[in-house]
Scaffold this active site. Structure first.
Site: not given
Length: 186
Positions: A156, A17, A166, A130, A133
């Site tokens: 997470h 992050r 994913y 983000h 990420r």
């Protein structure tokens, strides 16, 4: 800005992050990995007041293995910081991704660079830190990394958060599936 380009690449390579990235200190570096144990949030509106706090969640405290490229970025940035430290303007607070005065780079100066880079690359959708990420998680998905390993890497606690990214099946994964189906011997 080369420093911000290095930050963009490092985030895509690690899944950090933004707050975790700029909170990294030299003492968080170990051979081949980083220890993520803090975040910096500029939402108080004062750029000159740097407050380092704990990460977003308990799971966000983690060790992340670094690729050779990520290690090379860290080495380069630390070498640049040594040059900055020779100036009167630099106050060494121990952070890695700093501006020329030694403060962690404020998101308000990082975001426009990221948006310009995305525009230059021809991306039509809005890009935020983000997004990098999510890019990292997608890379891991393409490599068939187990979901639990990905969750640990990105900090997470809820599988559904990771699965949202994913399960975006990339064209490379679809092609791989097609190739694998062709090998089934009926």
């Amino acid at each position: 800005n080369r420093r911000k380009a290095d930050m963009i690449e490092f985030m895509a390579l690690t899944g950090l992050r933004y707050g975790e990235l700029i909170a990294l200190r030299e003492e968080d570096l170990y051979e081949g990995y980083i220890n993520v144990n803090g975040t910096i949030d500029f939402r108080n509106g004062s750029y000159s007041t740097v407050v380092r706090t704990t990460p977003k969640t308990k799971a966000a405290n983690r060790n992340i293995a670094l690729s050779n490229r990520a290690v090379n970025i860290i080495i380069k940035v630390l070498q640049e910081n040594q040059l900055y430290k020779l100036t009167k303007e630099y106050t060494d607070l121990g952070y890695i991704f700093t501006n020329t005065s030694g403060l962690p780079i404020d998101y308000r100066t990082f975001e426009p660079c990221l948006k310009n880079a995305a525009k230059f690359a021809g991306l039509q959708k809005p890009v935020t830190s983000h997004y990098l990420r999510h890019t990292h998680i997608s890379f891991l998905a393409e490599l068939n990394i187990p979901i639990k390993v990905v969750m640990d890497r990105v900090g997470h606690t809820d599988a559904s958060t990771t699965l949202q990214v994913y399960t975006h099946v990339t064209s490379k994964m679809k092609e791989s599936l097609k190739d694998k189906i062709e090998t089934i011997d009926y």
